[in-house]
Design a protein around this motif. Structure first.
Motif, PDB file in Angstrom:
ATOM      1  N   SER A 561       0.797  -1.229   0.000  1.00  0.00           N
ATOM      2  CA  SER A 561       0.000   0.000   0.000  1.00  0.00           C
ATOM      3  C   SER A 561       0.831   1.281   0.000  1.00  0.00           C
ATOM      4  CB  SER A 561      -0.944   0.009   1.214  1.00  0.00           C
ATOM      5  OG  SER A 561      -0.226  -0.103   2.423  1.00  0.00           O
ATOM      6  N   TYR A 562       2.155   1.162   0.005  1.00  0.00           N
ATOM      7  CA  TYR A 562       2.979   2.367  -0.047  1.00  0.00           C
ATOM      8  C   TYR A 562       2.881   3.022  -1.419  1.00  0.00           C
ATOM      9  CZ  TYR A 562       5.304   0.886   4.273  1.00  0.00           C
ATOM     10  OH  TYR A 562       5.572   0.517   5.563  1.00  0.00           O
ATOM     11  N   ASN A 563       2.792   4.346  -1.422  1.00  0.00           N
ATOM     12  CA  ASN A 563       2.924   5.043  -2.699  1.00  0.00           C
ATOM     13  C   ASN A 563       4.407   5.205  -3.007  1.00  0.00           C
ATOM     14  OD1 ASN A 563       3.851   7.149  -1.068  1.00  0.00           O
ATOM     15  ND2 ASN A 563       1.969   8.355  -1.243  1.00  0.00           N
ATOM     16  N   ASN A 564       4.731   5.872  -4.106  1.00  0.00           N
ATOM     17  CA  ASN A 564       6.136   5.981  -4.516  1.00  0.00           C
ATOM     18  C   ASN A 564       6.989   6.629  -3.433  1.00  0.00           C
ATOM     19  OD1 ASN A 564       5.101   5.033  -6.920  1.00  0.00           O
ATOM     20  ND2 ASN A 564       5.075   7.030  -7.914  1.00  0.00           N
ATOM     21  N   ILE A 590      11.702  -5.383  -3.428  1.00  0.00           N
ATOM     22  CA  ILE A 590      12.465  -5.044  -4.638  1.00  0.00           C
ATOM     23  C   ILE A 590      11.550  -5.054  -5.864  1.00  0.00           C
ATOM     24  CG2 ILE A 590      14.336  -5.814  -6.156  1.00  0.00           C
ATOM     25  CD1 ILE A 590      15.720  -6.904  -3.606  1.00  0.00           C
ATOM     26  N   ASN A 591      10.668  -6.026  -5.936  1.00  0.00           N
ATOM     27  CA  ASN A 591       9.729  -6.076  -7.065  1.00  0.00           C
ATOM     28  C   ASN A 591       8.808  -4.860  -7.076  1.00  0.00           C
ATOM     29  OD1 ASN A 591      10.744  -8.511  -7.983  1.00  0.00           O
ATOM     30  ND2 ASN A 591       9.285  -9.747  -6.808  1.00  0.00           N
ATOM     31  N   LYS A 592       8.403  -4.411  -5.884  1.00  0.00           N
ATOM     32  CA  LYS A 592       7.568  -3.216  -5.804  1.00  0.00           C
ATOM     33  C   LYS A 592       8.311  -1.994  -6.338  1.00  0.00           C
ATOM     34  CE  LYS A 592       3.555  -4.360  -4.353  1.00  0.00           C
ATOM     35  NZ  LYS A 592       2.352  -4.034  -5.168  1.00  0.00           N
ATOM     36  N   CYS A 593       9.575  -1.911  -6.024  1.00  0.00           N
ATOM     37  CA  CYS A 593      10.390  -0.802  -6.540  1.00  0.00           C
ATOM     38  C   CYS A 593      10.478  -0.855  -8.057  1.00  0.00           C
ATOM     39  CB  CYS A 593      11.790  -0.841  -5.925  1.00  0.00           C
ATOM     40  SG  CYS A 593      11.837  -0.477  -4.164  1.00  0.00           S
ATOM     41  N   VAL A 594      10.647  -2.046  -8.588  1.00  0.00           N
ATOM     42  CA  VAL A 594      10.747  -2.208 -10.043  1.00  0.00           C
ATOM     43  C   VAL A 594       9.424  -1.824 -10.702  1.00  0.00           C
ATOM     44  CG1 VAL A 594      11.057  -3.878 -11.908  1.00  0.00           C
ATOM     45  CG2 VAL A 594      12.543  -3.963  -9.892  1.00  0.00           C
ATOM     46  N   GLU A 595       8.294  -2.226 -10.069  1.00  0.00           N
ATOM     47  CA  GLU A 595       6.980  -1.888 -10.610  1.00  0.00           C
ATOM     48  C   GLU A 595       6.779  -0.377 -10.718  1.00  0.00           C
ATOM     49  OE1 GLU A 595       3.895  -3.631  -8.311  1.00  0.00           O
ATOM     50  OE2 GLU A 595       4.603  -5.704  -8.609  1.00  0.00           O
ATOM     51  N   LYS A 596       7.335   0.355  -9.756  1.00  0.00           N
ATOM     52  CA  LYS A 596       7.132   1.802  -9.714  1.00  0.00           C
ATOM     53  C   LYS A 596       8.210   2.572 -10.470  1.00  0.00           C
ATOM     54  CE  LYS A 596       4.745   1.604  -5.247  1.00  0.00           C
ATOM     55  NZ  LYS A 596       3.434   2.090  -5.722  1.00  0.00           N
ATOM     56  N   GLU A 597       9.135   1.871 -11.087  1.00  0.00           N
ATOM     57  CA  GLU A 597      10.196   2.554 -11.837  1.00  0.00           C
ATOM     58  C   GLU A 597       9.561   3.440 -12.920  1.00  0.00           C
ATOM     59  OE1 GLU A 597      14.156   1.551 -14.540  1.00  0.00           O
ATOM     60  OE2 GLU A 597      13.052  -0.062 -13.559  1.00  0.00           O
ATOM     61  N   GLY A 598      10.062   4.630 -13.023  1.00  0.00           N
ATOM     62  CA  GLY A 598       9.512   5.578 -13.979  1.00  0.00           C
ATOM     63  C   GLY A 598       8.518   6.530 -13.346  1.00  0.00           C
ATOM     64  N   ARG A 599       8.059   6.182 -12.137  1.00  0.00           N
ATOM     65  CA  ARG A 599       7.100   7.049 -11.437  1.00  0.00           C
ATOM     66  C   ARG A 599       7.710   7.719 -10.217  1.00  0.00           C
ATOM     67  NH1 ARG A 599       2.325   3.032 -10.399  1.00  0.00           N
ATOM     68  NH2 ARG A 599       3.962   1.464 -10.663  1.00  0.00           N
ATOM     69  N   PHE A 600       8.947   7.345  -9.883  1.00  0.00           N
ATOM     70  CA  PHE A 600       9.625   7.985  -8.767  1.00  0.00           C
ATOM     71  C   PHE A 600      10.081   9.384  -9.164  1.00  0.00           C
ATOM     72  CE2 PHE A 600      10.553   3.464  -7.647  1.00  0.00           C
ATOM     73  CZ  PHE A 600       9.967   3.458  -6.389  1.00  0.00           C
ATOM     74  N   GLU A 601      10.117  10.286  -8.177  1.00  0.00           N
ATOM     75  CA  GLU A 601      10.716  11.593  -8.398  1.00  0.00           C
ATOM     76  C   GLU A 601      12.219  11.504  -8.176  1.00  0.00           C
ATOM     77  OE1 GLU A 601       8.755  14.534  -6.041  1.00  0.00           O
ATOM     78  OE2 GLU A 601       6.767  14.072  -6.857  1.00  0.00           O
ATOM     79  N   LEU A 624      18.753  -3.574  -5.533  1.00  0.00           N
ATOM     80  CA  LEU A 624      17.882  -3.290  -6.668  1.00  0.00           C
ATOM     81  C   LEU A 624      18.317  -4.055  -7.904  1.00  0.00           C
ATOM     82  CD1 LEU A 624      17.701   0.590  -6.212  1.00  0.00           C
ATOM     83  CD2 LEU A 624      15.940  -1.058  -5.560  1.00  0.00           C
ATOM     84  N   SER A 625      17.414  -4.177  -8.848  1.00  0.00           N
ATOM     85  CA  SER A 625      17.777  -4.779 -10.133  1.00  0.00           C
ATOM     86  C   SER A 625      18.846  -3.919 -10.796  1.00  0.00           C
ATOM     87  CB  SER A 625      16.549  -4.871 -11.036  1.00  0.00           C
ATOM     88  OG  SER A 625      16.076  -3.565 -11.340  1.00  0.00           O
ATOM     89  N   ILE A 626      19.637  -4.516 -11.668  1.00  0.00           N
ATOM     90  CA  ILE A 626      20.751  -3.796 -12.295  1.00  0.00           C
ATOM     91  C   ILE A 626      20.253  -2.558 -13.032  1.00  0.00           C
ATOM     92  CG2 ILE A 626      22.552  -3.942 -14.060  1.00  0.00           C
ATOM     93  CD1 ILE A 626      22.892  -6.878 -13.337  1.00  0.00           C
ATOM     94  N   GLU A 627      19.159  -2.704 -13.761  1.00  0.00           N
ATOM     95  CA  GLU A 627      18.638  -1.569 -14.529  1.00  0.00           C
ATOM     96  C   GLU A 627      18.209  -0.421 -13.611  1.00  0.00           C
ATOM     97  OE1 GLU A 627      15.013  -0.551 -17.689  1.00  0.00           O
ATOM     98  OE2 GLU A 627      15.468  -2.633 -17.164  1.00  0.00           O
ATOM     99  N   LEU A 628      17.529  -0.776 -12.526  1.00  0.00           N
ATOM    100  CA  LEU A 628      17.056   0.262 -11.625  1.00  0.00           C
ATOM    101  C   LEU A 628      18.199   0.880 -10.826  1.00  0.00           C
ATOM    102  CD1 LEU A 628      14.770   1.894 -10.428  1.00  0.00           C
ATOM    103  CD2 LEU A 628      14.268  -0.005  -8.860  1.00  0.00           C
ATOM    104  N   GLN A 629      19.160   0.066 -10.413  1.00  0.00           N
ATOM    105  CA  GLN A 629      20.264   0.632  -9.645  1.00  0.00           C
ATOM    106  C   GLN A 629      21.115   1.554 -10.503  1.00  0.00           C
ATOM    107  OE1 GLN A 629      23.931  -2.096  -8.951  1.00  0.00           O
ATOM    108  NE2 GLN A 629      22.189  -3.500  -8.974  1.00  0.00           N
ATOM    109  N   ASP A 630      21.249   1.251 -11.791  1.00  0.00           N
ATOM    110  CA  ASP A 630      21.983   2.145 -12.683  1.00  0.00           C
ATOM    111  C   ASP A 630      21.259   3.482 -12.820  1.00  0.00           C
ATOM    112  OD1 ASP A 630      23.949   0.283 -13.101  1.00  0.00           O
ATOM    113  OD2 ASP A 630      23.170  -0.428 -15.024  1.00  0.00           O
ATOM    114  N   LYS A 631      19.937   3.409 -12.927  1.00  0.00           N
ATOM    115  CA  LYS A 631      19.168   4.645 -13.053  1.00  0.00           C
ATOM    116  C   LYS A 631      19.274   5.476 -11.782  1.00  0.00           C
ATOM    117  CE  LYS A 631      14.650   6.360 -14.534  1.00  0.00           C
ATOM    118  NZ  LYS A 631      13.340   5.974 -15.123  1.00  0.00           N
ATOM    119  N   CYS A 632      19.203   4.815 -10.636  1.00  0.00           N
ATOM    120  CA  CYS A 632      19.317   5.525  -9.359  1.00  0.00           C
ATOM    121  C   CYS A 632      20.694   6.170  -9.224  1.00  0.00           C
ATOM    122  CB  CYS A 632      19.064   4.565  -8.197  1.00  0.00           C
ATOM    123  SG  CYS A 632      17.353   3.986  -8.062  1.00  0.00           S
ATOM    124  N   TYR A 633      21.723   5.452  -9.633  1.00  0.00           N
ATOM    125  CA  TYR A 633      23.086   5.994  -9.545  1.00  0.00           C
ATOM    126  C   TYR A 633      23.247   7.217 -10.440  1.00  0.00           C
ATOM    127  CZ  TYR A 633      28.154   6.332 -10.011  1.00  0.00           C
ATOM    128  OH  TYR A 633      29.454   6.800 -10.040  1.00  0.00           O
TER     129      TYR A 633
END
Length: 753
Positions: A561-564, A590-601, A624-633
């Motif tokens: 139930s957490y939002n981004n 981790i899956n929840k984070c991946v689902e919300k990728e693209g919607r985080f500020e 995090l997944s490799i793709e998401l951790q690269d984006k975060c970095y």
């Protein structure tokens, strides 16, 4: 003696007819109700009103006479029509109209000035009262329970001291008489009776049980409410069924009052076919929408919003009717306030309605006719509905600022008003300053509930208004409370969130809230409340291990139930606290984070990067997944560094002692270090920490704590800090003092040695 005997006989016969009929009042109620239920489509289940209170008959209820063997005297307490108390020695203790064969004139309820007088009068004249008279009894009782008559209008009380049994007998008789005759009522009498009883219920629920209550209050509460202070649903369901039988006879006023009555007690009667009373009222109201006056329109939409029945067709019809009017002169301030409040509360969009009301209020020369609650509701409604009305809200704020005093504002009205301006993003410094000064200088906190001052502090933090004395007073007030039992989870969350956002330190307050929250952790069922609570402690740099450990199961349970923002905040908070939470930060998270990728500020990606470093580099846990951790970095390192004057001065002094500092160095972790120097073959990072790195004077923020821990752990270099207050002490002195400070910090020998 003959006149005396006849009078006694007349009075006694009236009492006997009322109390010894072949079938008791309660039984008649049950029989009437059962018979009608068999043929009425919308009737409630059969019930026995009197038996619900432990009696099935009034036959054996005590006589109101004192002494044994006496005939009942209905004027033992005086003739309430004439306020002429009879001499106790007078042998004619009988009703004054027992001597007359003419139909007596029933006294007007409006001429009576106490609840007891109304009850005695109604009991004495019960046989002669029309259904309209009976409905007026309940309306008058409700009014007298709240209204204080001016001294010059009060008449001397004609009522002596009533025993509890006497009052119980009278009220039960009037109650049964009302219920038994409800089928004979017209629409007006039915709604007035229902509304009167609903108002009495509301008064009891607002005032609660009082010590030393008189007998009438005790008995009325037993009749109309349950032990847990809920309305007598059997009674109000019965009234709803009776209303359905006559709904085609209801005009606009009756429909509005009926809806208003049930909204007051927050009860929606349901029927066997799956519909409810409000469904039917709405259909009828839409059909005669043009007949509603200003108060009727206001009351009916208020009622539907209050019980959570956003009937779109009804709201659209009423809104269109209001918009179509040439002007809103008929609408009183309360009508305007309740109308826009209802649309906002129900979540019904009607831009033209909000625009018309806003223009109307903005054109009024003075808002002196508006009560504080009206102004508060209007501001709240426009902020909640997200309708841009800067002109209106500016006018309301100016009126409040120009008021001589805020004593007429209830604490809840103050907090709702500030909440509205903060939510709408309307900056009005004078309003916030006036309210803050009022709270600091008055005892309003002692009259406030936790919701009021929690929302008030939330508003100041959201609006970015700093008022140290206000924050200090509220925090001290919380610390001074015996306990925080009246707080609910949202209030815990809002309070600490406000102080963290405003970066106001008050260790004792944070400690007290943390202890209370840990004890009541299981009550937290809203993910935002949990995320905001833990984020606040992490932001303040308060690493309360017990708090974070206790909330781990709840935080994990709410993961879906957490939002981004909540998802990022909860991750970052645990990273700051350095409390390992494998049951929370697992594959599902981790899956929840991946689902919300693209919607985080952007800020959220940065928080997740710091969490990923904590999980993988400090704890050796999955990240995090490799793709998401690269984006975060990439986002984490993308922020352009800003160099302060303080940092320039420190770097200049580093150079002056023979070092070669490198500025804004990007480390493998993604952090940037203000300056890096080589000292005796060792790399040392220097952080020049300005005021934004601290809460108050010296308490490091959560971000500062996290960086100071992660850089040495991940990048493998020593990190030292130059706090702004230490450096500023040296600015007025010769350069050698600053240079010696840096040498000592870096472990270098001073030139003086």
């Amino acid at each position: 003696m003959w006149r005396y005997s006849q009078a006694v006989h007349t009075t006694t016969q009236r009492w006997l007819r009322r109390n010894t009929s072949p079938m008791s009042s309660g039984a008649q109620f049950a029989r009437t109700h059962q018979q009608n239920h068999s043929v009425r489509l919308y009737s409630p289940s059969a019930c026995h009103i009197t038996s619900a209170f432990g009696q099935s008959s009034l036959l054996h209820r005590p006589s109101i006479l004192s002494g044994s063997g006496s005939h009942p005297s209905l004027v033992r307490y005086g003739d309430v029509r004439t306020n002429n108390l009879l001499n106790p020695s007078n042998p004619l203790l009988i009703s004054s109209h027992a001597f007359s064969t003419r139909q007596p004139r029933v006294p007007m309820m409006k001429d009576l000035y106490s609840v007891e007088e109304v009850i005695i009068t109604a009991y004495e004249y019960l046989d002669d009262m029309s259904r309209r008279d009976i409905s007026a009894v309940w309306a008058r009782i409700a009014l007298l329970m709240t209204k204080r008559q001016p001294r010059q209008q009060r008449k001397p009380s004609a009522v002596g001291k009533l025993s509890f049994d006497d009052m119980e007998h009278m009220l039960y008789t009037i109650f049964d008489y009302t219920a038994n005759g409800i089928e004979d009522c017209g629409a007006r009498e039915l709604t007035e009776t229902t509304l009167g009883m609903a108002k009495i219920v509301t008064i009891f629920r607002q005032q609660g049980k009082r010590r030393g209550e008189n007998s009438s209050r005790v008995i009325l509460r037993r009749l109309l409410l349950s032990e847990v202070m809920k309305p007598n649903e059997k009674l109000f369901q019965f009234f709803a069924g009776a209303s359905m039988d006559k709904l085609d006879q209801f005009d606009a006023r009756c429909l509005s009052n009926l809806a208003y009555a049930y909204a007051l007690i927050d009860y929606v009667p349901e029927f066997d076919d799956g519909s409810d009373l409000f469904d039917h009222i709405a259909m009828k109201a839409v059909h005669i929408q043009a007949e509603f006056n200003a108060q009727g329109k206001s009351n009916i939409v208020w009622a539907y919003a209050t019980v959570g029945k956003p009937h779109a067709v009804l709201f659209e019809a009423m809104g269109d009717q209001i918009v179509a009017r040439e002007h809103l002169g008929e609408f009183k301030p309360q009508n305007l306030s309740n109308t826009v409040w209802a649309y906002a509360k129900a979540g019904i969009s009607h831009p033209k309605l909000f625009e018309k009301v806003a223009n109307n209020v903005a054109r009024i020369d003075s808002l002196d006719q508006f009560q504080p609650q009206h102004l508060s509701n209007i501001a709240w409604a426009y902020a909640t509905a997200q309708v841009p009305t800067h002109k209106l809200l500016e006018k309301v704020a100016n009126h409040i600022v120009e008021s001589d005093s805020l004593d007429r504002f209830k604490p809840q009205a103050i907090s709702n008003t500030l909440w509205a301006y903060a939510t709408a993003g309307i900056n009005h410094p004078r309003l916030f300053e006036k309210v803050a000064n009022y709270i600091v200088e008055s005892d309003t906190l002692d009259r406030s509930d936790p919701q009021a001052f929690a929302n008030t502090m939330w508003a100041y933090a959201t609006a970015g208004v700093r008022h140290p004395k206000l924050f200090e007073k509220v925090a001290n007030h919380i610390v001074g409370l015996v306990n925080l039992d009246r707080f609910v989870p949202q209030e815990f969350s809002n309070i600490v969130w406000a102080y963290a956002t405003a970066q106001v330190s008050h260790p004792k307050m944070f400690k007290k809230v943390a202890e209370a929250a840990v004890q009541r952790e299981r009550e937290f069922s809203n993910s935002q409340h949990v995320a905001n609570l833990l984020w606040a402690y992490a932001t303040m740099g308060i690493v309360d291990k017990k708090l974070f450990t206790s909330f781990m199961p709840t935080a994990a349970k709410l993961i879906d139930s957490y939002n981004n923002q909540g998802l990022a905040n909860i991750a970052w908070a645990y990273a700051v606290a350095d409390v390992d939470a494998p049951t929370l930060f697992n594959a599902h998270f981790i899956n929840k984070c991946v689902e919300k990728e693209g919607r985080f500020e952007i800020e959220h990606y940065s928080q997740l990067h710091q969490w990923h470093l904590w999980q993988t580099k400090e704890k050796s846990n999955p990240g995090l997944s490799i793709e998401l951790q690269d984006k975060c970095y990439d986002i984490f390192i993308s922020e352009e560094p800003t160099v302060s004057k303080l940092q320039d001065d420190v770097v200049a002094q580093l150079s002056s002692i023979g070092l070669e500092p490198k500025e804004e160095v990007l480390m493998s972790s993604g952090y940037r270090i203000d300056a890096i120097v080589e000292v005796n073959g060792k790399t040392i990072g220097i952080e020049v920490d300005g005021p934004s790195h601290f809460i108050g004077r010296s308490q490091p923020t959560g971000s500062t704590i996290l960086k100071r821990r992660q850089v040495p752990s991940i990048d493998g270099i020593e990190l030292v800090a130059v706090p702004h207050w230490e450096w500023n002490k040296l600015l007025g002195k010769v350069e050698v003092k600053r240079q010696d400070y840096l040498r000592k910090l870096l472990g270098l020998k001073s030139d003086n040695n």
